[in-house]
Design a protein around this motif. Structure first.
Motif, PDB file in Angstrom:
ATOM      1  N   THR A  51     -10.734   8.139   0.059  1.00  0.00           N
ATOM      2  CA  THR A  51     -10.502   6.586  -0.060  1.00  0.00           C
ATOM      3  C   THR A  51     -10.468   6.389  -1.828  1.00  0.00           C
ATOM      4  O   THR A  51     -11.102   7.139  -2.412  1.00  0.00           O
ATOM      5  N   ARG A  53     -10.799   3.227  -4.917  1.00  0.00           N
ATOM      6  CA  ARG A  53     -11.077   1.894  -5.316  1.00  0.00           C
ATOM      7  C   ARG A  53     -10.689   1.983  -6.876  1.00  0.00           C
ATOM      8  O   ARG A  53     -10.691   2.918  -7.536  1.00  0.00           O
ATOM      9  N   MET A  65     -11.500  -3.510  -6.364  1.00  0.00           N
ATOM     10  CA  MET A  65     -10.647  -3.806  -5.151  1.00  0.00           C
ATOM     11  C   MET A  65     -10.439  -2.349  -4.375  1.00  0.00           C
ATOM     12  O   MET A  65     -10.029  -1.224  -5.361  1.00  0.00           O
ATOM     13  N   PRO A  66     -10.164  -2.256  -3.258  1.00  0.00           N
ATOM     14  CA  PRO A  66      -9.722  -1.054  -2.322  1.00  0.00           C
ATOM     15  C   PRO A  66      -8.219  -0.823  -2.614  1.00  0.00           C
ATOM     16  O   PRO A  66      -7.640  -1.755  -2.883  1.00  0.00           O
ATOM     17  N   VAL A  67      -7.790   0.530  -2.796  1.00  0.00           N
ATOM     18  CA  VAL A  67      -6.457   0.743  -2.553  1.00  0.00           C
ATOM     19  C   VAL A  67      -5.981   0.565  -1.344  1.00  0.00           C
ATOM     20  O   VAL A  67      -6.491   1.682  -0.531  1.00  0.00           O
ATOM     21  N   THR A  68      -5.102  -0.140  -0.827  1.00  0.00           N
ATOM     22  CA  THR A  68      -4.389  -0.391   0.383  1.00  0.00           C
ATOM     23  C   THR A  68      -3.255   0.254   0.641  1.00  0.00           C
ATOM     24  O   THR A  68      -2.513   0.646  -0.257  1.00  0.00           O
ATOM     25  N   SER A  69      -2.556   0.361   1.678  1.00  0.00           N
ATOM     26  CA  SER A  69      -1.160   0.800   1.989  1.00  0.00           C
ATOM     27  C   SER A  69      -0.383  -0.319   1.429  1.00  0.00           C
ATOM     28  O   SER A  69      -0.556  -1.517   1.708  1.00  0.00           O
ATOM     29  N   SER A  71       2.625  -2.881   1.416  1.00  0.00           N
ATOM     30  CA  SER A  71       3.411  -3.977   2.311  1.00  0.00           C
ATOM     31  C   SER A  71       3.612  -5.027   1.438  1.00  0.00           C
ATOM     32  O   SER A  71       3.300  -5.308   0.496  1.00  0.00           O
ATOM     33  N   ASN A  74       1.259  -7.452  -0.196  1.00  0.00           N
ATOM     34  CA  ASN A  74       0.412  -6.821  -1.410  1.00  0.00           C
ATOM     35  C   ASN A  74       0.569  -7.817  -2.480  1.00  0.00           C
ATOM     36  O   ASN A  74      -0.422  -7.920  -3.229  1.00  0.00           O
ATOM     37  N   GLY A  80      -4.641  -6.677  -6.868  1.00  0.00           N
ATOM     38  CA  GLY A  80      -4.548  -5.747  -5.873  1.00  0.00           C
ATOM     39  C   GLY A  80      -4.120  -4.543  -6.453  1.00  0.00           C
ATOM     40  O   GLY A  80      -3.702  -4.213  -7.428  1.00  0.00           O
ATOM     41  N   PHE A  82      -2.424  -0.811  -4.344  1.00  0.00           N
ATOM     42  CA  PHE A  82      -1.814  -0.036  -3.098  1.00  0.00           C
ATOM     43  C   PHE A  82      -1.015   1.117  -3.383  1.00  0.00           C
ATOM     44  O   PHE A  82      -0.952   1.615  -4.724  1.00  0.00           O
ATOM     45  N   ASP A  84       1.963   3.823  -1.728  1.00  0.00           N
ATOM     46  CA  ASP A  84       3.066   3.954  -0.441  1.00  0.00           C
ATOM     47  C   ASP A  84       3.077   5.325   0.253  1.00  0.00           C
ATOM     48  O   ASP A  84       3.225   6.371  -0.435  1.00  0.00           O
TER      49      ASP A  84
END
Length: 677
Positions: A51, A53, A65-69, A71, A74, A80, A82, A84
């Protein structure tokens, strides 16, 4: 802790900050993501178990913030981060950090934590500088046209307009926003400000708003209330510093200020203050342009009336606290004005010249140009002051033995022309209509001062005579100044008139100095007769007193029977000679290749001159190249060859200035199109 790879080349191109490639940190714009890569030297990144952050810090402020996938959703109004998954390199995964369009401008640092409960944790760090983004529609500094973004953010050269409304002079100026150490100086300016020193947290929070930023910068360009950049000087004594007319660009000023430990640079006048502020605002990502208001009123008591006084011999007297500057230079910045509700977005006037206190501090604006035109004096900031600068009435009085013997009222003299550099072109753009409702075409307003005097006389309704003072042609250095005085008897009886002519040298912002030329005569007029009087001032009579200064030429007519007096006057500038710059192989100028040019000067004066030639150009030359020009006889020409190596592609300005032994300065510039390798 390891350093993240900031992917400098890609991010600079994506954020249109390639000019800041020399900076000590990555430079990006808010409202758009930038990519950083994490070199996983100990083990590969495992997307199934690892994971990430991200923590972003600006002074005492931070967000995690968390790193998300990735989209499409975003990109939002919040911070934010993210990844890829489709383009994941386990040995060097990339994280995209998104700064919202409302993020604060400044120097940031960040940390990326890679963690898994069963494996070692990794920490990566980096730094970036965040600027406003005029390409992002959600940014309050957004300007909707690409050619305007290129002009008002990216263009590193400019023309400043001076002189008079009837004889506009363009002066080249190097904005220097991409030159070494200029970005750092602009950011330091924010940190040196009283707002930051008083409460760093509040200052950082407020830096998301161009309205706030622009007021801080407006105050910090002058040094009257803080550790600002420039010390103003209009005294005529510039010992201990540099004459304001000698500056050719913002870079030298900003670097000198920063390197001195933030001691004010000596000296500046209005165009220097404005040009330096324009550089700072462009660096910070806020669209900015330099604007000149001709016949600019300085109405100290706010009554929209300026009084000027002449004696019976035609000599203009020292003014009161109210005054009219032949020209005054400020800036406009483009921004959204959410603090004023709808309808006031767009260009805003800001004036860093220390002539007006706004809420106790020497700054001015941002005042919406739309509010000035509509006389919305109830709106923030400083609309009444700027409104007076373009709309005040002028009362011109002739005094004799302490008594007023003639009075004219002129409602059109102030603000006949407001101008700025045109987009993408080295020419002037007339923006007068943005500031005021024009009563008549500009050509009529500025055709000549004397026609204005005649209109003023006729409006009084008691005049028995009229005078029209006109220049026969635009005065040029080294040539005879020829002018015509037309005297008109409006009565059916003969008149005997005393005619007093007086010429004084004057600075653009002050009352004239002593008389350098005068003529006195008696004219007899028959009933309803008009006579034309031709006069001239020889070069030898004005060359020693007119350099960058102007001439106040006045005529006072006195009816010898009634002692009625009438004034006609003209304030004008003498067009200076120009340096001629020629580029060898002009169509083949290329980055990192040596190029040659020549600078030529022809002496128009009636006496020999010598001087020092200085050549500079952002993206073309490092610093200044200086040459001594040996004495040139009247009519003689001198030529100086120079070489330069362009470091940046695009349209650049090569400029030259020649400081002559007679204390005048000759200038010239050449736009150079530089091709990439």
């Amino acid at each position: 802790m390891q350093r993240a790879d900031l992917e400098i080349g890609e991010n600079l191109e994506r954020h249109r900050t390639e000019g800041f490639g020399h900076a000590k940190a990555l430079v990006v714009r808010r409202g758009a993501p930038f990519r950083v890569s994490l070199p996983m030297k100990a083990r590969p990144f495992d997307a199934r178990t690892d994971t990430l952050r991200v923590k972003v810090m600006l002074g005492p402020l931070y967000v995690t913030m968390p790193v998300t996938s990735f989209s499409p959703n975003n990109v939002s109004s919040r911070w934010g981060a993210f990844m890829d998954p489709e383009a994941l390199d386990p040995n060097k995964p990339s994280v995209y950090i998104h700064a919202p369009p409302s993020a604060s401008v400044g120097r940031y640092s960040f940390k990326v934590l890679v963690s898994d409960r069963r494996k070692p944790r990794f920490l990566f760090s980096g730094k970036f500088i965040l600027l406003c983004n005029s390409w992002c529609s959600a940014d309050s500094a957004y300007i909707p046209f690409e050619d305007q973004r290129e002009e008002y953010i990216q263009n590193d050269s400019c023309l400043l307009f001076m002189g008079t409304a009837t004889n506009v002079v363009s002066r080249p100026w190097s904005m220097d926003q991409f030159e070494p150490d200029v970005l750092e100086a602009c950011l330091n300016l924010l940190n040196v400000s009283p707002q930051h020193q008083h409460n760093k947290r509040t200052d950082y929070l407020c830096r998301n708003n161009p309205v706030y930023i622009s007021r801080v910068v407006s105050a910090m360009i002058n040094c009257e209330d803080d550790r600002g950049v420039l010390k103003g000087n209009w005294s005529g004594d510039y010992s201990g510093g540099i004459h304001p007319s000698m500056w050719t660009g913002s870079g030298d000023i900003l670097r000198s200020w920063a390197q001195s430990g933030y001691r004010p640079v000596k000296y500046g006048q209005c165009w220097v203050f404005a040009a330096v502020m324009c550089t700072v605002m462009r660096v910070l990502g806020i669209p900015c342009r330099v604007v000149t208001n001709f016949n600019s009123a300085h109405d100290t008591n706010g009554n929209l009336v300026i009084e000027e006084f002449y004696n019976e011999m035609g000599k203009k007297l020292k003014s009161t606290k109210d005054s009219i500057w032949n020209f005054h230079v400020w800036v406009e910045c483009w921004m959204t004005r959410r603090d004023l509700g709808g309808g006031m977005d767009g260009w805003q006037v800001l004036d860093p010249t220390p002539q007006h206190r706004s809420r106790g501090v020497f700054c001015c604006g941002p005042a919406p140009v739309k509010a000035i035109k509509e006389r919305r004096v109830d709106l923030l900031y400083d609309v009444p002051f700027v409104y007076a600068e373009v709309n005040a009435d002028v009362h011109t009085l002739v005094v004799s033995q302490g008594r007023v013997v003639s009075r004219n009222v002129d409602t059109e003299r102030v603000g006949p022309l407001v101008s700025t550099k045109a987009v993408g072109s080295p020419r002037m753009d007339n923006v007068t209509g943005d500031y005021k409702k024009i009563k008549s075409p500009f050509s009529t307003l500025s055709s000549n001062m004397s026609s204005r005097s005649e209109r003023s006389t006729l409006r009084q309704g008691t005049a028995k005579m009229a005078a029209v003072l006109t220049l026969d042609e635009t005065p040029v250095a080294g040539a005879v100044i020829r002018f015509t005085l037309k005297v008109i008897n409006r009565q059916p009886v003969a008149k005997m008139l005393k005619v007093h002519l007086n010429a004084q040298c004057k600075e653009y912002n002050d009352s004239p100095a002593d008389t350098f030329w005068e003529d006195h005569s008696v004219v007899q007029l028959g009933p309803s007769e008009a006579k034309v009087l031709k006069q001239q001032i020889l070069p030898g009579q004005y060359e020693d007193v007119v350099g960058d200064d102007l001439v106040n030429l006045a005529a006072v007519l006195e009816d010898m029977a009634t002692h009625e007096r009438l004034l006609a006057f003209e304030e004008f500038n003498v067009a200076a000679p120009e340096l001629l710059i020629k580029i060898e192989e002009e169509d083949n100028v290329t980055v990192n290749r040596e190029q040659s040019a020549s600078v030529t000067f022809t002496n128009p004066f009636s006496h020999p001159v010598s001087g020092v030639l200085s050549v500079s150009g952002a993206g073309l030359l490092q610093g200044h190249a200086n040459f001594r020009m040996f004495p040139l006889r009247p009519g003689g020409s001198g030529d100086q060859r120079i070489t330069f190596v362009p470091t940046m592609k695009g349209t650049k300005m090569l400029q030259a200035s020649l400081s002559l032994s007679n204390k005048s300065t000759v200038r010239g510039f050449k736009m150079v199109s530089v091709r990439p390798l």
